[in-house]
Design a protein around this motif. Structure first.
Motif, PDB file in Angstrom:
ATOM      1  N   THR A 328       0.851  -1.205   0.000  1.00 18.12           N
ATOM      2  CA  THR A 328       0.000   0.000   0.000  1.00 18.12           C
ATOM      3  C   THR A 328       0.879   1.245   0.000  1.00 18.12           C
ATOM      4  O   THR A 328       2.043   1.192   0.416  1.00 18.12           O
ATOM      5  CB  THR A 328      -0.887   0.066   1.265  1.00 18.12           C
ATOM      6  OG1 THR A 328      -0.007   0.167   2.411  1.00 18.12           O
ATOM      7  CG2 THR A 328      -1.768  -1.158   1.423  1.00 18.12           C
ATOM      8  N   GLU A 329       0.282   2.372  -0.420  1.00 25.35           N
ATOM      9  CA  GLU A 329       1.041   3.632  -0.413  1.00 25.35           C
ATOM     10  C   GLU A 329       1.406   4.040   1.007  1.00 25.35           C
ATOM     11  O   GLU A 329       2.512   4.513   1.253  1.00 25.35           O
ATOM     12  CB  GLU A 329       0.206   4.743  -1.071  1.00 25.35           C
ATOM     13  CG  GLU A 329      -0.027   4.495  -2.546  1.00 25.35           C
ATOM     14  CD  GLU A 329      -0.089   5.785  -3.357  1.00 25.35           C
ATOM     15  OE1 GLU A 329      -0.152   6.862  -2.746  1.00 25.35           O
ATOM     16  OE2 GLU A 329      -0.041   5.695  -4.594  1.00 25.35           O
ATOM     17  N   VAL A 330       0.463   3.854   1.944  1.00 26.38           N
ATOM     18  CA  VAL A 330       0.743   4.219   3.342  1.00 26.38           C
ATOM     19  C   VAL A 330       2.004   3.485   3.796  1.00 26.38           C
ATOM     20  O   VAL A 330       2.907   4.059   4.403  1.00 26.38           O
ATOM     21  CB  VAL A 330      -0.451   3.851   4.268  1.00 26.38           C
ATOM     22  CG1 VAL A 330      -0.051   3.912   5.731  1.00 26.38           C
ATOM     23  CG2 VAL A 330      -1.617   4.794   4.021  1.00 26.38           C
ATOM     24  N   LEU A 331       2.076   2.202   3.457  1.00 24.15           N
ATOM     25  CA  LEU A 331       3.209   1.398   3.913  1.00 24.15           C
ATOM     26  C   LEU A 331       4.496   1.767   3.170  1.00 24.15           C
ATOM     27  O   LEU A 331       5.573   1.827   3.758  1.00 24.15           O
ATOM     28  CB  LEU A 331       2.886  -0.087   3.727  1.00 24.15           C
ATOM     29  CG  LEU A 331       3.853  -1.050   4.398  1.00 24.15           C
ATOM     30  CD1 LEU A 331       4.096  -0.667   5.846  1.00 24.15           C
ATOM     31  CD2 LEU A 331       3.338  -2.460   4.328  1.00 24.15           C
ATOM     32  N   HIS A 336       9.743   4.258   3.481  1.00 26.42           N
ATOM     33  CA  HIS A 336      10.684   5.253   2.957  1.00 26.42           C
ATOM     34  C   HIS A 336      11.134   6.166   4.092  1.00 26.42           C
ATOM     35  O   HIS A 336      12.329   6.453   4.253  1.00 26.42           O
ATOM     36  CB  HIS A 336      10.012   6.063   1.831  1.00 26.42           C
ATOM     37  CG  HIS A 336      10.922   7.076   1.206  1.00 26.42           C
ATOM     38  ND1 HIS A 336      10.792   8.427   1.424  1.00 26.42           N
ATOM     39  CD2 HIS A 336      12.004   6.925   0.396  1.00 26.42           C
ATOM     40  CE1 HIS A 336      11.758   9.065   0.763  1.00 26.42           C
ATOM     41  NE2 HIS A 336      12.489   8.179   0.128  1.00 26.42           N
ATOM     42  N   ARG A 337      10.146   6.568   4.895  1.00 22.95           N
ATOM     43  CA  ARG A 337      10.463   7.481   6.004  1.00 22.95           C
ATOM     44  C   ARG A 337      11.393   6.798   7.003  1.00 22.95           C
ATOM     45  O   ARG A 337      12.415   7.341   7.414  1.00 22.95           O
ATOM     46  CB  ARG A 337       9.153   7.904   6.675  1.00 22.95           C
ATOM     47  CG  ARG A 337       9.240   9.239   7.340  1.00 22.95           C
ATOM     48  CD  ARG A 337       7.904   9.905   7.600  1.00 22.95           C
ATOM     49  NE  ARG A 337       6.823   9.013   7.984  1.00 22.95           N
ATOM     50  CZ  ARG A 337       5.649   8.994   7.363  1.00 22.95           C
ATOM     51  NH1 ARG A 337       5.417   9.775   6.339  1.00 22.95           N
ATOM     52  NH2 ARG A 337       4.706   8.182   7.767  1.00 22.95           N
ATOM     53  N   SER A 338      11.043   5.543   7.384  1.00 21.77           N
ATOM     54  CA  SER A 338      11.839   4.908   8.448  1.00 21.77           C
ATOM     55  C   SER A 338      13.235   4.535   7.945  1.00 21.77           C
ATOM     56  O   SER A 338      14.213   4.628   8.672  1.00 21.77           O
ATOM     57  CB  SER A 338      11.117   3.708   9.067  1.00 21.77           C
ATOM     58  OG  SER A 338      10.891   2.737   8.103  1.00 21.77           O
ATOM     59  N   LEU A 363      11.413   7.169  -3.512  1.00 18.08           N
ATOM     60  CA  LEU A 363      10.076   6.600  -3.327  1.00 18.08           C
ATOM     61  C   LEU A 363       9.364   6.671  -4.676  1.00 18.08           C
ATOM     62  O   LEU A 363       9.488   7.664  -5.394  1.00 18.08           O
ATOM     63  CB  LEU A 363       9.318   7.441  -2.291  1.00 18.08           C
ATOM     64  CG  LEU A 363       7.857   7.069  -2.030  1.00 18.08           C
ATOM     65  CD1 LEU A 363       7.764   5.724  -1.325  1.00 18.08           C
ATOM     66  CD2 LEU A 363       7.187   8.141  -1.165  1.00 18.08           C
ATOM     67  N   LEU A 364       8.639   5.603  -5.039  1.00 19.68           N
ATOM     68  CA  LEU A 364       7.887   5.626  -6.292  1.00 19.68           C
ATOM     69  C   LEU A 364       6.495   5.042  -6.054  1.00 19.68           C
ATOM     70  O   LEU A 364       6.358   3.847  -5.780  1.00 19.68           O
ATOM     71  CB  LEU A 364       8.626   4.802  -7.363  1.00 19.68           C
ATOM     72  CG  LEU A 364       8.055   4.891  -8.783  1.00 19.68           C
ATOM     73  CD1 LEU A 364       8.184   6.296  -9.338  1.00 19.68           C
ATOM     74  CD2 LEU A 364       8.761   3.919  -9.712  1.00 19.68           C
ATOM     75  N   THR A 365       5.473   5.923  -6.115  1.00 20.68           N
ATOM     76  CA  THR A 365       4.102   5.422  -5.944  1.00 20.68           C
ATOM     77  C   THR A 365       3.231   5.997  -7.055  1.00 20.68           C
ATOM     78  O   THR A 365       3.626   6.937  -7.749  1.00 20.68           O
ATOM     79  CB  THR A 365       3.500   5.854  -4.577  1.00 20.68           C
ATOM     80  OG1 THR A 365       3.423   7.288  -4.563  1.00 20.68           O
ATOM     81  CG2 THR A 365       4.335   5.384  -3.416  1.00 20.68           C
ATOM     82  N   ASN A 586       4.462   2.312  12.219  1.00 17.01           N
ATOM     83  CA  ASN A 586       5.333   2.240  13.394  1.00 17.01           C
ATOM     84  C   ASN A 586       5.309   3.549  14.166  1.00 17.01           C
ATOM     85  O   ASN A 586       5.976   4.507  13.797  1.00 17.01           O
ATOM     86  CB  ASN A 586       6.760   1.928  12.916  1.00 17.01           C
ATOM     87  CG  ASN A 586       7.699   1.764  14.099  1.00 17.01           C
ATOM     88  OD1 ASN A 586       7.260   1.485  15.215  1.00 17.01           O
ATOM     89  ND2 ASN A 586       8.986   1.962  13.869  1.00 17.01           N
ATOM     90  N   VAL A 587       4.508   3.601  15.234  1.00 16.52           N
ATOM     91  CA  VAL A 587       4.467   4.788  16.098  1.00 16.52           C
ATOM     92  C   VAL A 587       4.717   4.310  17.533  1.00 16.52           C
ATOM     93  O   VAL A 587       3.793   3.857  18.214  1.00 16.52           O
ATOM     94  CB  VAL A 587       3.100   5.518  15.984  1.00 16.52           C
ATOM     95  CG1 VAL A 587       3.070   6.744  16.889  1.00 16.52           C
ATOM     96  CG2 VAL A 587       2.832   5.914  14.539  1.00 16.52           C
TER      97      VAL A 587
END
Length: 729
Positions: A328-331, A336-338, A363-365, A586-587
């Motif tokens: 998914t894009e969220v994932l 990418h962030r982490s 990142l590529l979405t 991951n929070v």
């Protein structure tokens, strides 16, 4: 190559067009072979009544029972008539109902004391189980001689998986019409294997499974048919593994003093023993000149991403590129962030302030703007970007790599194998492959479903992870428990933490198409709870004054990302979401999770969701809210989830509750499952033995030239595409 003709004659030749059409449309049976391999689900003995006490809701069942009483009721001032028949089998009672003009025949046939087979769909009325307008077949001995009566009483009646349009006894009559053709069945087992293990022939096994004279016949036939399924499947997997060892790949060895060493030197913690040993297995694979095919399974939060990142860095060191595919894009954005945070200045290769050993991480979405997308594609084709993280957008034709060396697939079960292989085909030579899953897979299932992958397991949690306490909240029986659940959420927020509330549905104007209700839903008479409604009720009611926001799959990607960023930054107290948070989010500051209508989620899914809390140093809390009654199977499932944090134990429970045939993910592929007899959990010994035999057969004769019967069975079991991409369900 010689191909032995299988039983592939269309059913309409033998059974007639009408019956063949019903079998094709409702049971997916098209040929004589399909019908002969449609095995009885169980056997009823006329002398021994089958159990009414354990009928599954919402399923099509066949029972053998005796009529206790039958009564006509009138309604609508005598204009409407309803026949209620109570049947019993000693273990329980069940009500049958017939309406209108349809009451006359059963009233004459079903006199008290009559024994019959009944078939229909189990539903709930007035909180009692019933069959409405069931089909039935009276069982009458006919012969009066004592021995004939005895033979009749002890005869085993096969009960077939059936459908509303075709009852079990009609399928049984169809089997009678084709059973003499079983002699034409092609035996897939090499004669030496069959004789060496003392197994019966395939035609004999088919006769005994459909028309057993004794229980020993059934046992002998089952053993043989299980072997066929296990062996043919393991041969398909062994051939895929063998073909992979014949492919060339570029060996990727980490360079001393390179990116990986620089990254390890900056790590603020030491890797767990598990992470170190799994990393060694991966590095050993990457150093060979054949493509790695490895499955990395680890509990939620066991540090799989860290292991995958170190493998990607090793490949970049060796001059290659690494791609990570997320469902998914969220994932994808989260990864990418982490990853850029973990790498720090090493993720800024070629930029001001970036490290000289560094590389670009892009990142590529699908929803990226045109300019950002063009730049990302350029970075990939020039080799400027060593690491790319993306969704299905990575698979598109436009995407070209400079030198793709490693593909990492996250949450494998979300992808068809075709997608995975489409990404692999972008390498100049086949890239190495690492598949990750947080759904623990019992060993036999890994051998069956992921049989073409070597398996590594991460079962330690990194230091600093906290335990998660889980409790069932029975909202209907004890409403004050639910009130207390919301108080607990407030307490967590007051202590500086955050919480998730998960709902099964989004619930807005363009809501999902109404799904066919299950019998449990019918019993409940209410649709599953929705994110939009629950968020509003909580913000106005028990959580008023807290910052409550929603997250679901139908929001715009930018909006989703903005909500996740605010939640991660601590600007949102409570996130009310669908299962879009199930993987990878991951929070560490989120410590509590309330899952509404928890009975509507599967065991593995609940375990995945729960893994989103307790990711920091504070203990986690997961509350499973349900309105199902205490004795229901749904409640037992939730109690099992609350009782253990061991994902392998839970995946075992999950599989035992599903039908084994679903193991190969037939819903995902649309291909009928090949497992009819083999129970993946119980038949561990058969699967292991079949795997050993399959490896030996394939090593000796990869093309199976001397085993035309086995070739035919492979063709029948797996069409060409399916053998190439055994579906990883």
């Amino acid at each position: 190559m010689e191909r032995v003709p299988a039983l592939d004659e269309p059913l309409k030749k033998t059974l007639g067009a009408a019956t063949a059409k019903v079998m094709a449309e409702h049971l997916d049976l098209h040929t004589l072979g399909d019908l002969l391999h449609h095995y009885p689900r169980r056997y009823a003995e006329r002398g021994e009544l089958t159990s009414l006490s354990e009928l599954p809701l919402d399923e099509h069942v066949t029972v053998v029972a005796q009529v206790a009483d039958a009564r006509i009721h009138t309604f609508n001032q005598g204009r409407g008539r309803r026949l209620e028949v109570t049947i019993t089998d000693g273990s329980g009672r069940l009500q049958l109902v017939f309406f209108g003009k349809g009451v006359h025949k059963p009233l004459g046939d079903l006199l008290p004391g009559t024994r019959a087979m009944f078939a229909g769909k189990v539903s709930v009325f007035n909180r009692k189980l019933q069959l409405s307008h069931p089909a039935y077949e009276p069982l009458s001995g006919g012969a009066s001689a004592a021995d004939a009566v005895d033979a009749f009483a002890n005869q085993l009646i096969p009960i077939y998986p059936a459908c509303k349009q075709l009852e079990s006894w009609k399928i049984s009559k169809a089997i009678d019409a084709v059973l003499d053709r079983a002699v034409e069945a092609v035996d897939p087992l090499p004669p030496a294997l069959r004789e060496g293990r003392g197994m019966t022939t395939l035609p004999d096994a088919l006769r005994k499974i459909h028309r057993p004279r004794t229980k020993a016949d059934i046992a002998e036939a089952r053993e043989r048919l299980k072997w066929d399924e296990a062996f043919v499947l393991q041969v398909a997997l062994a051939r895929r593994r063998y073909a992979d060892t014949q492919l060339p790949a570029v060996a990727r060895r980490p360079v001393p003093g390179g990116l990986l060493d620089a990254f390890d030197a900056e790590l603020p913690f030491t890797l767990t023993e598990g992470q170190q040993s799994v990393s060694k297995e991966i590095f050993d694979d990457l150093a060979t000149e054949h493509p790695m095919h490895r499955l990395l399974q680890g509990e939620v939060g066991s540090g799989k991403t860290m292991v995958a990142l170190r493998a990607m860095l090793a490949v970049v060191d060796a001059g290659g590129q690494a791609a990570m595919l997320a469902p998914t894009e969220v994932l994808a954005q989260q990864h990418h962030r982490s990853i850029t945070e973990m790498m720090g200045e090493l993720a800024e290769g070629g930029m001001l302030g970036g490290s000289e050993q560094g590389t670009k991480v892009v990142l590529l979405t699908g929803s990226m703007g045109a300019a950002a997308r063009r730049q990302a594609l350029l970075d990939l084709v020039t080799g400027e970007a060593g690491i790319v993280i993306g969704t299905h957008a990575l698979i598109e034709d436009k995407v070209q790599f400079h030198d793709l060396g490693l593909v990492v697939v996250d949450e494998q079960h979300r992808f068809g194998v075709e997608q995975r292989d489409a990404l692999r085909s972008k390498g100049k030579q086949p890239p190495h492959l690492l598949v990750m899953t947080a759904t623990p897979i019992p060993r036999t299932v890994a051998m069956t479903v992921f049989g073409d992958l070597e398996t590594s397991v991460l079962d330690q949690l990194p230091a600093g992870r906290s335990p998660i306490a889980s409790h069932v909240v029975p909202a209907a029986d004890k409403p004050h428990f639910l009130a207390r659940a919301w108080e607990r959420v407030r307490e967590e927020v007051e202590n500086g933490h955050q919480a998730y509330v998960v709902c099964p549905r989004i619930g807005d104007a363009e809501d999902e198409k109404p799904k066919k209700k299950s019998a449990e839903d019918e019993a409940e008479k209410r649709p599953p709870l929705a994110v939009v409604d629950v968020a509003e009720q909580l913000a106005k009611g028990p959580l008023s004054g807290l910052r409550v926001e929603v997250l679901h799959g139908r929001m715009q990607p930018d909006d989703k990302d903005a909500v996740m960023r605010r939640f991660a930054a601590g600007e949102v107290d409570v996130l009310v979401a669908t299962t879009v948070i199930e993987v990878g989010v991951n929070v560490p500051n989120a410590t509590a999770m309330v899952i509404m209508d928890a009975d509507r989620f599967g065991v593995s899914q609940l375990h995945q969701l729960r893994g989103r809390v307790g990711r920091g140093s504070a203990p986690g809390l997961c509350l499973l809210v349900t309105e199902m009654p205490e004795a229901s199977p749904a409640r037992q499932r939730l109690t099992a989830v609350a009782a253990t944090l061991d994902g392998f134990e839970l995946s075992r429970i999950d599989l035992e509750q599903r039908r084994e045939g679903d193991v190969l993910g037939q819903a995902q592929s649309g291909v009928r499952s090949s497992l009819r007899m083999l129970a993946v959990i119980e038949d561990e010994e058969v699967i292991e033995a079949a795997r050993e035999e399959a490896v030996a057969v394939v090593a000796a004769d990869p093309e199976l030239s001397d085993l035309p019967g086995l070739r035919t069975a492979l063709d029948a079991l797996l069409d060409t595409e399916r053998e190439q991409y055994l579906d990883k369900g």
